[in-house]
Design an enzyme around this catalytic site. Sequence first.
Site, PDB file in Angstrom:
ATOM      1  NE  ARG A  50      -2.378   1.053   3.647  1.00  0.00           N
ATOM      2  CZ  ARG A  50      -3.256   1.007   4.883  1.00  0.00           C
ATOM      3  NH1 ARG A  50      -4.571   0.689   4.677  1.00  0.00           N
ATOM      4  NH2 ARG A  50      -2.546   0.965   5.852  1.00  0.00           N
ATOM      5  CE  LYS A 149      -2.060   4.615   6.950  1.00  0.00           C
ATOM      6  NZ  LYS A 149      -3.232   5.501   7.503  1.00  0.00           N
ATOM      7  CD  GLU A 182     -11.654   6.026   5.257  1.00  0.00           C
ATOM      8  OE1 GLU A 182     -11.202   5.202   5.849  1.00  0.00           O
ATOM      9  OE2 GLU A 182     -11.284   6.933   4.720  1.00  0.00           O
TER      10      GLU A 182
HETATM   11  N1  PMP Z   1      -9.144   4.515   7.003  1.00  0.00           N
HETATM   12  C1  PMP Z   1      -8.361   5.637   7.593  1.00  0.00           C
HETATM   13  C2  PMP Z   1      -8.565   6.998   7.016  1.00  0.00           C
HETATM   14  C3  PMP Z   1      -7.346   5.409   7.968  1.00  0.00           C
HETATM   15  O1  PMP Z   1      -6.342   6.267   8.312  1.00  0.00           O
HETATM   16  C4  PMP Z   1      -6.748   4.106   8.318  1.00  0.00           C
HETATM   17  C5  PMP Z   1      -5.607   3.636   9.106  1.00  0.00           C
HETATM   18  N2  PMP Z   1      -5.451   4.187  10.338  1.00  0.00           N
HETATM   19  C6  PMP Z   1      -7.832   2.897   8.126  1.00  0.00           C
HETATM   20  C7  PMP Z   1      -8.968   3.551   7.584  1.00  0.00           C
HETATM   21  C8  PMP Z   1      -7.828   1.642   8.618  1.00  0.00           C
HETATM   22  O2  PMP Z   1      -6.851   0.848   7.720  1.00  0.00           O
HETATM   23  P1  PMP Z   1      -5.864  -0.311   8.174  1.00  0.00           P
HETATM   24  O3  PMP Z   1      -6.867  -1.327   8.682  1.00  0.00           O
HETATM   25  O4  PMP Z   1      -5.142  -0.538   7.046  1.00  0.00           O
HETATM   26  O5  PMP Z   1      -5.176   0.291   9.542  1.00  0.00           O
END
Ligand code: PMP
Length: 290
Positions: A50, A149, A182
């Site tokens: 990622r 990210k 989200e």
């Molecule tokens: N959405 C956002 C905006 C995030 O920053 C994160 C990670 N902190 C997630 C979802 C969850 O992603 P992951 O399961 O890969 O940590």
Amino acid sequence: MKVYVDGKYYNEREAKVSVFDHGLLYGDGIFEGIRAYNGRVFRLREHIDRLFYSAKAILLNIPMSRSEMMRAVVETCRKNRIRDGYIRLLVTRGIGTLGLNPKRCKNPSVIIIADKIQLYPPALYQRGMEIITVPTVRNLHSAVNPAIKSLNYLNNILAKIEANNAGCEEAVMLNANGYVAECTGDNLFIVKKGQVLTPPLSAGALYGITRQVVIELAEKASLPVAEPDLTRYDLFNADECFLTGTGAEIVPVVKIDGRVIGNGKPGPITRKLTAAYHALTKVSGEPIYE
Ligand code: PMP
């Protein structure tokens, strides 16, 4: 604590970046948050993939290969004697001038911090969390794609402040069309009539690694999984709701915008998936000490 900066390890206080780093000046960079459990780095390959996808999207050349990056993460954990911890991996555009131009930044910087994990209190996982929808909508794909990210998390931070102002820890973020995207640092799931539902990534979510693990665990448990567009109405009338993320793991949600979800307690499918998640994290991942 030893912090990795561009191939060298520094004591915590000596680990520094320049005030001319475009990561600081413009939020021009990318990051990952990774967990180590029981002496193993969980889903390391997926996090590194990622990171490289984020880099590609912002035309940032990471000065290492994927396997070198994986080795650097594991080595940073080893140097800090981490068995259970949280790893923050950043790649910034590097040192440039005060102008925007990324061409002036010749060398991207790679930083790896391996620390203890700061968790929500255990009572929150037992009782469940109350969340609210906030006015700040998720970034558009056509602006800064939420799949990147990036070090510019202002969209999320504004939403988090709005949630905090209302006395909540997390915020439901809608996209510009009004569909659920989200939360500020977690993906969102609901359970309805035995089905596990989560918004499609195209709704404006990060491609969550925990989200993917939970989808796989649900499928393994023969629970039907789907990714439909969801509205607030769908959330209010869900039987269960939970959030997923590397840091928070699986957080049950029991109230959204004042509406009690299900019977107001963490639901059976949420608990089942949480148990399966914990079992997996104990045994799976890149070994740190072998
Ligand atoms: N959405 C956002 C905006 C995030 O920053 C994160 C990670 N902190 C997630 C979802 C969850 O992603 P992951 O399961 O890969 O940590």
